[in-house]
Design an enzyme around this catalytic site. Sequence first.
Site, mmCIF file in Angstrom:
data_model
loop_
_atom_site.group_PDB
_atom_site.id
_atom_site.type_symbol
_atom_site.label_atom_id
_atom_site.label_comp_id
_atom_site.label_asym_id
_atom_site.label_seq_id
_atom_site.Cartn_x
_atom_site.Cartn_y
_atom_site.Cartn_z
ATOM 1 N N GLY A 144 -1.588 19.773 -48.906
ATOM 2 C CA GLY A 144 -0.904 18.289 -48.759
ATOM 3 C C GLY A 144 -1.397 17.441 -49.797
ATOM 4 N N GLY A 145 -2.413 16.531 -49.567
ATOM 5 C CA GLY A 145 -2.603 15.468 -50.691
ATOM 6 C C GLY A 145 -2.906 16.068 -51.922
ATOM 7 C CG HIS B 198 3.199 20.227 -40.808
ATOM 8 N ND1 HIS B 198 2.530 19.071 -40.510
ATOM 9 C CD2 HIS B 198 2.770 20.531 -41.849
ATOM 10 C CE1 HIS B 198 1.662 18.777 -41.208
ATOM 11 N NE2 HIS B 198 1.475 19.741 -42.038
ATOM 12 C CD GLU C 203 -1.208 23.027 -42.321
ATOM 13 O OE1 GLU C 203 -0.202 22.258 -41.664
ATOM 14 O OE2 GLU C 203 -1.279 22.786 -43.301
ATOM 15 N N GLY D 179 -5.534 15.759 -43.670
ATOM 16 C CA GLY D 179 -5.432 14.436 -44.394
ATOM 17 C C GLY D 179 -6.875 13.726 -43.969
ATOM 18 C CG ASN E 155 3.943 19.899 -46.539
ATOM 19 O OD1 ASN E 155 4.867 19.326 -47.051
ATOM 20 N ND2 ASN E 155 3.279 19.809 -45.258
ATOM 21 C CD1 TRP E 156 4.131 18.649 -53.140
ATOM 22 C CD2 TRP E 156 6.132 17.903 -53.826
ATOM 23 N NE1 TRP E 156 4.574 19.217 -54.252
ATOM 24 C CE2 TRP E 156 5.624 18.810 -54.791
ATOM 25 C CE3 TRP E 156 7.165 17.318 -54.352
ATOM 26 C CZ2 TRP E 156 6.403 19.262 -55.791
ATOM 27 C CZ3 TRP E 156 8.112 17.760 -55.406
ATOM 28 C CH2 TRP E 156 7.547 18.440 -56.410
ATOM 29 C CE LYS E 157 0.974 16.961 -45.219
ATOM 30 N NZ LYS E 157 0.022 16.582 -44.158
ATOM 31 C CB SER F 47 -9.240 18.323 -45.944
ATOM 32 O OG SER F 47 -8.781 17.225 -45.244
ATOM 33 C CD GLU G 199 1.615 15.754 -41.355
ATOM 34 O OE1 GLU G 199 0.449 15.482 -41.830
ATOM 35 O OE2 GLU G 199 2.681 15.695 -41.990
HETATM 36 O O1 LIG Z 1 0.640 20.914 -44.962
HETATM 37 C C1 LIG Z 1 -0.545 20.441 -45.450
HETATM 38 C C2 LIG Z 1 -1.345 20.403 -44.391
HETATM 39 O O2 LIG Z 1 -1.045 19.172 -43.670
HETATM 40 C C3 LIG Z 1 -2.925 19.500 -45.114
HETATM 41 O O3 LIG Z 1 -2.501 18.372 -45.458
HETATM 42 P P1 LIG Z 1 -4.035 17.784 -46.531
HETATM 43 O O4 LIG Z 1 -4.242 18.907 -47.480
HETATM 44 O O5 LIG Z 1 -3.337 16.624 -46.986
HETATM 45 O O6 LIG Z 1 -4.945 17.686 -45.518
#
Ligand SMILES: O=C[C@H](O)COP(=O)(O)O
Length: 258
Positions: A240-241, A101, A173, A179, A11-13, A219, A103
């Site tokens: 994510g990151g 999600h 999640e 994050g 998930n690149w956000k 994470s 967010e």
């Molecule tokens: O969609 C992915 C999740 O929000 C996890 O994000 P993260 O891997 O940056 O903690």
Amino acid sequence: MTTRTPLMAGNWKMNLNHLEAIAHVQKLAFALADKDYDSVEVAVLPPFTDLRSVQTLVDGDKLKIKYGAQDISAHDGGAYTGEISGPMLAKLKCTYVAVGHSERRQYHAETDEVVNTKVKAAFKHGITPILCVGEELEVREAGNHVSHTLAQVEGGLKDVPAEQAETVVIAYEPVWAIGTGKVCGAEDAQEVCAAIRGKLAELYTQELADKVRIQYGGSVKSGNVAEIMAQADIDGALVGGASLDADEFVKIVRFRDQ
Ligand SMILES: O=C[C@H](O)COP(=O)(O)O
């Protein structure tokens, strides 16, 4: 012994413009081999503005990388400024869409009812929803993380028929792990993912529950993914990151090599 194919989804956000997306997917495609795709399904969820570029690259180079969106409108079209509809995403041949999600729930006040309408919209247009659920830190500290998460699962799948629900992906999640670098302990993640599978069996059948893939997200890194994936009820990760670093994401896809 599970027969569920792990899904590693990035998930690149709100990261990578459409040109950076092309370069990133090309780097992933160059690094991954057929043997990787034989044992793990790999997907990326870019921002909306990147999807056409990613589609063109995937189609043109016949890449095995799947892709999808990070959100979907509950509506098929009309006066909904800023929203992107299921028909539009289907036209771009999206395989997946993240729904609910944390967010989106936090910043856009998405309730379980809204999430449910988006799950239905995804299925209506042939797109597989990745239903995101998970608790805030205070909920876990109060010991209510399982009941909270199961309520989100039930709310997100309300009135979804079994023939659709059996293809859903659920991503657990814990919000406090997103994050932050504070990954949920593998056994703690397993506790909730096993409970999610139990809820699916209660809402539908055990056979359906055993088919559904349940991801962990929060994470995930190459250094912790193997322990997470060793859990019986965890079938992949929503990353994510770490998914923005091609080398790191490839290591996560190759979790069995660790
Ligand atoms: O969609 C992915 C999740 O929000 C996890 O994000 P993260 O891997 O940056 O903690």
